[in-house]
Design a protein around this motif. Sequence first.
Motif, PDB file in Angstrom:
ATOM      1  N   PHE A 121       8.577  -9.269   4.121  1.00  0.00           N
ATOM      2  CA  PHE A 121       7.566  -9.441   3.071  1.00  0.00           C
ATOM      3  C   PHE A 121       6.318 -10.051   3.677  1.00  0.00           C
ATOM      4  CE2 PHE A 121      10.891 -12.765   2.814  1.00  0.00           C
ATOM      5  CZ  PHE A 121      10.188 -13.815   3.350  1.00  0.00           C
ATOM      6  N   THR A 122       5.232 -10.047   2.933  1.00  0.00           N
ATOM      7  CA  THR A 122       3.998 -10.678   3.407  1.00  0.00           C
ATOM      8  C   THR A 122       3.960 -12.115   2.895  1.00  0.00           C
ATOM      9  OG1 THR A 122       3.076  -8.553   2.829  1.00  0.00           O
ATOM     10  CG2 THR A 122       1.538 -10.228   3.630  1.00  0.00           C
ATOM     11  N   LEU A 123       3.585 -13.036   3.741  1.00  0.00           N
ATOM     12  CA  LEU A 123       3.472 -14.414   3.277  1.00  0.00           C
ATOM     13  C   LEU A 123       2.390 -14.514   2.203  1.00  0.00           C
ATOM     14  CD1 LEU A 123       3.675 -16.655   6.496  1.00  0.00           C
ATOM     15  CD2 LEU A 123       5.500 -16.000   4.922  1.00  0.00           C
ATOM     16  N   THR A 124       2.633 -15.334   1.223  1.00  0.00           N
ATOM     17  CA  THR A 124       1.581 -15.576   0.233  1.00  0.00           C
ATOM     18  C   THR A 124       0.463 -16.359   0.907  1.00  0.00           C
ATOM     19  OG1 THR A 124       2.534 -17.691  -0.434  1.00  0.00           O
ATOM     20  CG2 THR A 124       3.266 -15.740  -1.638  1.00  0.00           C
ATOM     21  N   ASP A 176       7.184 -25.274  -5.461  1.00  0.00           N
ATOM     22  CA  ASP A 176       8.066 -25.021  -6.584  1.00  0.00           C
ATOM     23  C   ASP A 176       9.304 -24.251  -6.118  1.00  0.00           C
ATOM     24  OD1 ASP A 176       8.988 -24.987  -9.132  1.00  0.00           O
ATOM     25  OD2 ASP A 176       7.199 -24.070 -10.006  1.00  0.00           O
ATOM     26  N   VAL A 177      10.318 -24.304  -6.942  1.00  0.00           N
ATOM     27  CA  VAL A 177      11.534 -23.562  -6.665  1.00  0.00           C
ATOM     28  C   VAL A 177      11.193 -22.103  -6.389  1.00  0.00           C
ATOM     29  CG1 VAL A 177      13.741 -22.891  -7.640  1.00  0.00           C
ATOM     30  CG2 VAL A 177      12.701 -25.057  -8.291  1.00  0.00           C
ATOM     31  N   GLY A 178      11.675 -21.568  -5.280  1.00  0.00           N
ATOM     32  CA  GLY A 178      11.458 -20.152  -4.986  1.00  0.00           C
ATOM     33  C   GLY A 178      10.095 -19.837  -4.401  1.00  0.00           C
ATOM     34  N   SER A 179       9.339 -20.859  -4.034  1.00  0.00           N
ATOM     35  CA  SER A 179       7.994 -20.588  -3.519  1.00  0.00           C
ATOM     36  C   SER A 179       8.038 -20.177  -2.050  1.00  0.00           C
ATOM     37  CB  SER A 179       7.103 -21.814  -3.707  1.00  0.00           C
ATOM     38  OG  SER A 179       7.617 -22.908  -2.993  1.00  0.00           O
ATOM     39  N   GLY A 180       9.211 -20.268  -1.428  1.00  0.00           N
ATOM     40  CA  GLY A 180       9.350 -19.775  -0.058  1.00  0.00           C
ATOM     41  C   GLY A 180       9.059 -20.808   1.011  1.00  0.00           C
ATOM     42  N   VAL A 207      11.055 -20.099   4.878  1.00  0.00           N
ATOM     43  CA  VAL A 207      10.479 -19.249   5.912  1.00  0.00           C
ATOM     44  C   VAL A 207       9.334 -19.969   6.638  1.00  0.00           C
ATOM     45  CG1 VAL A 207       8.945 -18.040   4.326  1.00  0.00           C
ATOM     46  CG2 VAL A 207       9.669 -16.922   6.419  1.00  0.00           C
ATOM     47  N   PRO A 266       5.748 -16.035  -4.657  1.00  0.00           N
ATOM     48  CA  PRO A 266       5.613 -14.683  -4.100  1.00  0.00           C
ATOM     49  C   PRO A 266       5.311 -13.701  -5.233  1.00  0.00           C
ATOM     50  CG  PRO A 266       7.557 -15.751  -3.191  1.00  0.00           C
ATOM     51  CD  PRO A 266       7.004 -16.671  -4.228  1.00  0.00           C
ATOM     52  N   PRO A 267       4.569 -12.629  -4.937  1.00  0.00           N
ATOM     53  CA  PRO A 267       4.163 -11.694  -5.990  1.00  0.00           C
ATOM     54  C   PRO A 267       5.365 -11.000  -6.623  1.00  0.00           C
ATOM     55  CG  PRO A 267       3.664 -10.834  -3.806  1.00  0.00           C
ATOM     56  CD  PRO A 267       4.080 -12.240  -3.611  1.00  0.00           C
ATOM     57  N   ARG A 298       7.273 -11.880  -8.761  1.00  0.00           N
ATOM     58  CA  ARG A 298       8.335 -12.730  -9.283  1.00  0.00           C
ATOM     59  C   ARG A 298       8.291 -12.631 -10.789  1.00  0.00           C
ATOM     60  NH1 ARG A 298      10.264 -16.583  -5.735  1.00  0.00           N
ATOM     61  NH2 ARG A 298      11.134 -15.069  -4.329  1.00  0.00           N
ATOM     62  N   ARG A 353      15.517 -14.636  -8.694  1.00  0.00           N
ATOM     63  CA  ARG A 353      15.186 -14.633  -7.266  1.00  0.00           C
ATOM     64  C   ARG A 353      15.239 -13.232  -6.683  1.00  0.00           C
ATOM     65  NH1 ARG A 353      15.403 -20.127  -5.813  1.00  0.00           N
ATOM     66  NH2 ARG A 353      15.583 -19.769  -3.602  1.00  0.00           N
TER      67      ARG A 353
HETATM   68  P1  ADP Z   1      12.360 -22.484  -1.856  1.00  0.00           P
HETATM   69  O1  ADP Z   1      10.930 -22.780  -1.664  1.00  0.00           O
HETATM   70  O2  ADP Z   1      12.841 -22.756  -3.222  1.00  0.00           O
HETATM   71  O3  ADP Z   1      13.228 -23.127  -0.787  1.00  0.00           O
HETATM   72  P2  ADP Z   1      13.172 -20.081  -0.555  1.00  0.00           P
HETATM   73  O4  ADP Z   1      12.598 -20.425   0.746  1.00  0.00           O
HETATM   74  O5  ADP Z   1      14.643 -20.206  -0.743  1.00  0.00           O
HETATM   75  O6  ADP Z   1      12.456 -20.912  -1.684  1.00  0.00           O
HETATM   76  O7  ADP Z   1      12.654 -18.626  -0.956  1.00  0.00           O
HETATM   77  C1  ADP Z   1      13.091 -17.993  -2.122  1.00  0.00           C
HETATM   78  C2  ADP Z   1      13.234 -16.510  -1.914  1.00  0.00           C
HETATM   79  O8  ADP Z   1      11.959 -15.904  -1.801  1.00  0.00           O
HETATM   80  C3  ADP Z   1      13.994 -16.145  -0.667  1.00  0.00           C
HETATM   81  O9  ADP Z   1      14.891 -15.127  -0.994  1.00  0.00           O
HETATM   82  C4  ADP Z   1      12.902 -15.716   0.304  1.00  0.00           C
HETATM   83  O10 ADP Z   1      13.374 -14.770   1.223  1.00  0.00           O
HETATM   84  C5  ADP Z   1      11.874 -15.112  -0.619  1.00  0.00           C
HETATM   85  N1  ADP Z   1      10.486 -15.157  -0.146  1.00  0.00           N
HETATM   86  C6  ADP Z   1       9.917 -16.164   0.542  1.00  0.00           C
HETATM   87  N2  ADP Z   1       8.600 -15.915   0.767  1.00  0.00           N
HETATM   88  C7  ADP Z   1       8.335 -14.716   0.205  1.00  0.00           C
HETATM   89  C8  ADP Z   1       7.152 -13.899   0.099  1.00  0.00           C
HETATM   90  N3  ADP Z   1       5.984 -14.274   0.607  1.00  0.00           N
HETATM   91  N4  ADP Z   1       7.250 -12.720  -0.566  1.00  0.00           N
HETATM   92  C9  ADP Z   1       8.439 -12.339  -1.103  1.00  0.00           C
HETATM   93  N5  ADP Z   1       9.570 -13.056  -1.025  1.00  0.00           N
HETATM   94  C10 ADP Z   1       9.545 -14.230  -0.394  1.00  0.00           C
END
Ligand code: ADP
Length: 810
Positions: A369-372, A399-403, A406, A566-567, A569, A701
């Motif tokens: 995916f592309t980083l936000t 926030d929860v799920g904000s990535g 990575v 991430p977009p 969502r 998610r």
């Molecule tokens: P949190 O910030 O809550 O720890 P995670 O790192 O677990 O979130 O990421 C949540 C989900 O979103 C994972 O499945 C991850 O692979 C995915 N993800 C992370 N960054 C992006 C992005 N830029 N675009 C799409 N999906 C993403």
Amino acid sequence: MSPDFDKLIKILVAEREDGCQDRIVIGGLDKFLAAWVREAGTETGSASQSLVAEVTTRLQGYAQKPITERVIAIRETLKTLQTDRQQQVAEKEHKLRQGEAREEKGTRPGQPALDLKSPLSAVKGVGSAQARRLERLGVHTVEDLIHLFPRRYDDYSRLKTISQLHYGEEVTIIGAVREAKNQKTRRGIHLTRAIISDSTGTVEAVWFNQPYLLRQLRRGRRVVLSGRVDQYLGRLTLQSPQWEPWKDKLVHTGRLVPVYPLTEGLSARRLRTLTQSTVERWAPQMVDGLPASLRQSYNLLDVTTAIQQIHFPDDWNSLARARHRLCFEEFLLIQLGVLNQRLSWQQRPGRPMVVDHTTLNAFVNALPFTLTSAQQRVLQEIANDLQQRRPMSRLLQGDVGSGKTVVALAAMLVAVANGMQAVIMAPTEILAEQHHRTLTTILHGVADEAHERDAGAARLLSRIQVGLLTGSLSQIEKEERRRQIAAGELEIIVGTHALIQEGVTFKDLGLAIIDEQHRFGVAQRAALRQKGHNPHVLVMSATPIPRTLALTIYGDLDLSTIDELPPHRQKVITKWLAPLERERAYAFLRGQVEKERQAFIICPLIEESERIEAKAAVSEYKRLQDGVFPDLRLGLLHGRMNSADKDEVMMRFRQGEYNVLVTTPVVEVGIDVPNATVMLVEGADRFGLAQLHQFRGRVGRGEHQSYCLLLAESPSFEGEQRLKIIETTQDGFLLAEEDLKMRGPGEFFGTRQSGLPDLRVAKLGDVRVLEQARRAALDLFREDPTLSQPEHQLLAQRVREFWGTQTDLS
Ligand code: ADP
Ligand code: MG
């Protein structure tokens, strides 16, 4: 020449009596004041100088003020002056008394003079049994008692005549005892009944099982009674009112009466009496840690008045001012401590890294995916820190799920590319194991992908060794893992608390990351940091904390925020259901399972113990499996299971073997199962907003529309408020702000080990005070970072006392 306050008071009183027309002194008050200040001179003690300054600011431009403001100005000035007078009188009295004490000491050698640090057992009238009881409240010294603040206040300030009494009101009356007698009811209860009268009528007061009161309720004695007006056989009565003999200074009645935390064997009345005499005697002796100039610019009470007023407030307004002052002070000490911590940490030599953008870009481009843009920005901030000579200390909020994961991984790659190790510590085994898997998968996927474009980067990425260290590994596995870490064979290490235990040594730790950091204590964070030579440190949190609070608790850290999801969502559709709709919720869940989706069911929070909670989860699981979803596959997860079993259950759920996971709140943090689309929370009203938001973050998610269903049996008013907010708000930061507004910072400070010293008043304070204190601390720090100027030395001492030995941690 010392300022002539008496003269000033006289003039001001006359001015007040003349209706503030500004015609008492020829030429006006402004002119008089200017002359008075000149006369007051500058050589006097700083205390009266600051008083002079205070008076001048209050009265400045008097002639231009409208009458109403003049009235206020005069009133406030007189109040200040008079308090000050009283204090002087009190101090003089105290000196006299101290003289007496010294004389006593002369006659009785071996009896040390008391001070604020003296043990309470040395105070007259406090026996050793009582001292022990007070120790249960954490009160050991005179100073501790002064700092044992009321939990609340009973408002008995409304004085009424007996003829004015109305059923149900909280009142205070003053009257004389007409007659009093003891009786015993048929059921053996002692009653003490007294008829009290004033010039307007009579009323009966009744106390239960305190026959000894009779001796004190002598006929004709003037007494003050406070309590709620009750009714008995059609007549108004006072039942078990607070009472005391009438005197000038009321303690238990006729005022805002403080209510202290109780402990067995120490009556509320006894504790209040003791506090009253202690405060009266010792508060005037307290030396103010806040410089006068600071008190003036933030309009804060002096310490003596604040202590007096928080215990025995004149009115609600004075109470608020007292709290404000004490709260401000505590926040200020916190801030000065964390700023100092930050300074000392940043002065250590760090491990500057070289950021190889080619490899980093290769990694980023190879992601699925592309980083936000928020992720990119934050990664840039981190990369920038890693290049510095001083060690990074950064808090990454998102926030929860904000990535966040990575981003953390990208930072770890930088460390590895620099020949160093990187470690990430998670609070639960489930989460550590999940991170391990995610990191490995991403790395492999990325390595394959990068191969096409950048062979060098791909080589680096594919040779990286990721290892897992948790408590549930076998002894042999653990040993092997530790060996690999020490030898540098593992470059990225994922683990739990097991990482900071004895015997784990890194070959060369360059970056330490702590996930869900609010689950760890300061000591644990420090322990991980100690595993390297001033490694860079990144702490991550998905429990968004409003900025101001973050600055307080983690004021020593720099702050990065991923403020974007991430977009694509999907919003998780959130519904608060009535208990009657439970069947509908189950039917809905079943519908999702038929579409091959999965669901979580969270069992209610039971605070008593993990054991009881586990038991409740087991029976709920049985009920659901046998009675509600006999045809579905249900998994069970709770905190009392051993780690291997937990992992097994999580693995099966993740692989789709279970349709539904019934669980205690242990799944709160971090779990990532993209196929899950339903989060059903039982007893939802018992959870805080941040936690509900975390639960909701477990779904939505993946690519499928997801749902969060909230069930609550009979929510309290606050519970309902929370449910309404969570239903309509998706934004974690907004929710955290709301949480803070509803529950006050106390909840945040109170939760687990925030790493702060014990807070006495700050819990009561609000965010605005915190912001002010932060500002004041920054100003002070800029001007005098070591607090070594004479007027700051006392404050420096307070900071040291407040933080004790903890200053070196974090
Ligand atoms: P949190 O910030 O809550 O720890 P995670 O790192 O677990 O979130 O990421 C949540 C989900 O979103 C994972 O499945 C991850 O692979 C995915 N993800 C992370 N960054 C992006 C992005 N830029 N675009 C799409 N999906 C993403
Ligand atoms: Mg996470």
